[in-house]
Design a protein around this motif. Structure first.
Motif, mmCIF file in Angstrom:
data_model
loop_
_atom_site.group_PDB
_atom_site.id
_atom_site.type_symbol
_atom_site.label_atom_id
_atom_site.label_comp_id
_atom_site.label_asym_id
_atom_site.label_seq_id
_atom_site.Cartn_x
_atom_site.Cartn_y
_atom_site.Cartn_z
ATOM 1 N N THR A 62 0.804 -1.237 0.000
ATOM 2 C CA THR A 62 0.000 0.000 0.000
ATOM 3 C C THR A 62 0.828 1.275 0.000
ATOM 4 O O THR A 62 0.336 2.332 -0.420
ATOM 5 C CB THR A 62 -0.939 0.030 1.222
ATOM 6 O OG1 THR A 62 -0.156 0.180 2.414
ATOM 7 C CG2 THR A 62 -1.761 -1.246 1.307
ATOM 8 N N ARG A 88 -8.680 -0.158 0.515
ATOM 9 C CA ARG A 88 -9.154 -1.124 -0.481
ATOM 10 C C ARG A 88 -8.584 -2.520 -0.212
ATOM 11 O O ARG A 88 -9.280 -3.519 -0.400
ATOM 12 C CB ARG A 88 -8.764 -0.667 -1.887
ATOM 13 C CG ARG A 88 -9.517 0.545 -2.400
ATOM 14 C CD ARG A 88 -9.355 0.685 -3.908
ATOM 15 N NE ARG A 88 -7.963 0.793 -4.309
ATOM 16 C CZ ARG A 88 -7.304 1.935 -4.427
ATOM 17 N NH1 ARG A 88 -7.910 3.068 -4.161
ATOM 18 N NH2 ARG A 88 -6.034 1.951 -4.807
ATOM 19 N N GLU A 89 -7.326 -2.582 0.225
ATOM 20 C CA GLU A 89 -6.672 -3.871 0.444
ATOM 21 C C GLU A 89 -7.167 -4.576 1.702
ATOM 22 O O GLU A 89 -7.413 -5.775 1.705
ATOM 23 C CB GLU A 89 -5.148 -3.665 0.540
ATOM 24 C CG GLU A 89 -4.485 -3.304 -0.773
ATOM 25 C CD GLU A 89 -4.100 -4.528 -1.587
ATOM 26 O OE1 GLU A 89 -4.092 -5.632 -1.025
ATOM 27 O OE2 GLU A 89 -3.835 -4.374 -2.790
ATOM 28 N N ASP A 105 -5.916 5.359 0.571
ATOM 29 C CA ASP A 105 -7.014 4.746 -0.194
ATOM 30 C C ASP A 105 -6.684 3.293 -0.542
ATOM 31 O O ASP A 105 -7.542 2.413 -0.464
ATOM 32 C CB ASP A 105 -7.270 5.540 -1.477
ATOM 33 C CG ASP A 105 -7.980 6.852 -1.205
ATOM 34 O OD1 ASP A 105 -8.533 7.006 -0.106
ATOM 35 O OD2 ASP A 105 -7.961 7.730 -2.091
ATOM 36 N N LYS A 106 -5.443 3.041 -0.925
ATOM 37 C CA LYS A 106 -5.039 1.685 -1.283
ATOM 38 C C LYS A 106 -5.101 0.757 -0.073
ATOM 39 O O LYS A 106 -5.511 -0.404 -0.177
ATOM 40 C CB LYS A 106 -3.629 1.701 -1.873
ATOM 41 C CG LYS A 106 -3.260 0.415 -2.598
ATOM 42 C CD LYS A 106 -1.967 0.572 -3.381
ATOM 43 C CE LYS A 106 -1.663 -0.701 -4.169
ATOM 44 N NZ LYS A 106 -0.407 -0.575 -4.942
#
Length: 565
Positions: free
Chosen positions: A517, A560-561, A556-557
């Protein structure tokens, strides 16, 4: 149909619009009287020619002639009758083709369309609205703040007094309500007593008026204002503001800290509880030339390098990244560890060529104060000779910063760093290009007022750009009483959340949070204990809180992860 009552009230309530409607009705009545008169005259003249027609036929003939249709099925055969027809025709052209249509458009159709638009403009928030941020002006700071609020799903409302502007912003997707800034009923409709924050970013006098009006309605809602003049700070606090921000001073201080040399002291820029995030210049320290792995900061001090700035861009750390003389390290640790770092690596300036500051406004003077504190010599280029003290006059170069002779007098050809601090972005871009052409090797630090010009200044080969809009928005956002997010620098946030189920039970190394990330785990809170800079082999407990740092994209990543816990 739901707007129909509002449209009717739009005509009834306003005195000028009521008068316009009355004028239109009078004109219609006059036209009716003329039609009736001409119909009677039609019967009289036709009778003279020996023809009898009904009243309806007279009205029919009058309207066909006045409207220029002229079917020709009924005509006069005498000169007086034809002369009468000409008078009716000309009257109709004036009334039905010119006067009546334009009057109808001006007095009825245009106000009706305006009424439809006014009915579309939001004027009140639902009664159940709470926890929202109230903004009173859409300026660069507020616009940047709105982006942050949307990013973290904080509700807001923008108060606008002009109808056209309200509709324009509403159509662009902004959450707006129309109302007068100085009207208490406006803030009642905005549910100010249930708001999380009121942010006023306009002129100082306007901000004072708004704060005083809001404080009369709610004693508890936090009010944050931006002061453009230092003399307005006390007045704004008296009017009810909880915090009065001097963004220009903060921006100038931050730019001054970006100047290499002087001292290399680490300065805190944010944190949670015992965790402190600090920035540190490394010029002339033993750290220059070492890799992050070989720096020994974690082993000797316990402090961790969680990133560094390179030409104004944040870079995530790698173990083999070499620290150069222009690096600005981002450190995570306790206050004690930061103090330990300062004792080991603070380097005082031994003098040197002055730093050049282009622009002597509030930002420029704040830069100068910061440089004085850091024992760094400087020269300020300013067009106007303002209220400078005698001790400062020796630092002042009066003239146009675009004049080569003025720049040479300021020492541009010898300086290591130039700071561009004018309030006009176009001027800043111009000066950045000019200085880079004169001195390809000089370090350029610039201010941008509008966020969109940050990338333009970077393209002009500026080494570091500080945004006025972003600085002000960060200062307001960090006072929003959100205990889980702090914006520690431009585009960089420190955030905490419950441990995501996908991470619980694994070690930090096994989870591969950073490789996947770009976020760094900087602390763990478990059972009331805080672990600062946990080691890679540390296990992530299930019922714990995790604290991370990263860019907005990295955050944000991460969500999402791994989800939000």
């Amino acid at each position: 149909m739901k707007f129909f009552p509002a449209e009717i009230s739009y005509f009834v309530i306003d005195r000028a619009r009521r008068r316009n409607v009355v004028q239109l009705l009078r004109l219609v009545a006059l036209l009716g009287a003329i039609v009736l008169f001409y119909s009677v005259m039609f019967h009289f003249l036709m009778a003279r020619e020996g023809h009898e027609h009904s009243l309806i036929t007279g009205v029919y003939w009058t309207l066909t002639v006045m409207s220029t249709l002229g079917f020709g099925d009924i005509t006069f055969h005498t000169d007086i009758g034809r002369l009468f027809s000409i008078v009716v025709l000309l009257t109709g052209m004036v009334f039905m083709l010119i006067l009546l249509p334009f009057t109808f458009i001006q007095f009825f159709y245009a106000p009706w369309m305006e009424a439809q638009s006014a009915a579309r403009a939001p004027r009140e928030l639902p009664k159940e609205t709470r926890g929202h941020v109230i903004l009173t002006k859409l300026d660069p700071v507020a616009n940047n703040l709105i982006q942050k609020l949307n990013r973290y799903r904080n509700s807001y409302v923008l108060l606008v007094s002009d109808l056209d502007e309200t509709l324009r912003l509403h159509d662009q997707g902004f959450q707006v309500v129309m109302g007068n800034l100085d009207n208490p009923s406006t803030y009642r409709k905005l549910r100010v007593d249930q708001a999380a924050l009121v942010a006023v970013t306009g002129a100082d006098t306007e901000n004072t008026n708004v704060a005083f009006t809001v404080r009369e309605l709610s004693a508890s809602v936090p009010i944050i204002a931006i002061a453009n003049d230092r003399n307005a700070v006390d007045v704004m606090k008296l009017s009810g503001c909880n915090h009065v921000l001097q963004v220009a001073d903060t921006l100038g201080h931050t730019m001054g800290r970006r100047v290499l040399g002087g001292d290399a002291m680490a300065q805190g820029i944010g944190g949670f509880d015992d965790l402190l995030i600090a920035e540190a210049n490394v010029t002339d320290t033993p750290l220059v030339g070492r890799s992050i792995r070989d720096s020994g900061l974690r082993e000797e001090i316990g402090i961790n390098v969680v990133g560094f700035w390179e030409r104004g861009t944040f870079r995530p750390p790698q173990a083999d990244t070499v620290i150069d003389s222009e690096s600005v390290l981002l450190l995570a640790g306790t206050a004690g560890q930061v103090e330990h770092y300062n004792r080991l690596y603070t380097v005082r300036s031994k003098g040197g060529v002055p730093v050049v500051i282009l622009g002597g406004g509030r930002v420029g003077t704040a830069i100068a104060r910061t440089l004085r504190e850091r024992l760094i010599d400087y020269r300020i280029v300013e067009k106007d000779e303002r209220h400078w003290s005698e001790s400062e006059m020796e630092k002042l170069i009066i003239g146009n910063a675009a004049d080569l002779n003025v720049l040479k007098r300021a020492g541009i050809m010898e300086a290591n760093t130039v700071l561009i601090s004018t309030h006009d972005d176009d001027t800043n871009v111009y000066l950045a290009i000019y200085c880079r052409r004169l001195r390809p090797d000089i370090r350029i630090i610039s201010r941008a007022t509008l966020e969109r010009n940050v990338s333009t200044l970077h393209r002009a080969r500026t080494d570091f750009v500080m945004s006025y809009a972003s600085t002000g928005a960060n200062m307001i956002f960090n006072r929003l009483k959100r205990g889980d997010i702090i914006t520690v620098a431009e585009g960089l946030s420190l955030f905490r959340m419950p441990m995501p189920p996908l991470l619980a039970g694994s070690t930090i190394r096994e989870s591969a949070v950073h490789p996947r990330t770009g976020c760094n785990v900087v602390a763990l809170n478990s059972n009331g204990a805080t672990i600062i800079n946990p080691r890679p082999e540390t296990q992530l407990p299930e019922n714990a809180e995790i604290v991370l740092i990263g860019t907005f994209e990295a955050e944000d990543k991460f969500l999402r992860e791994f989800g939000s816990g």
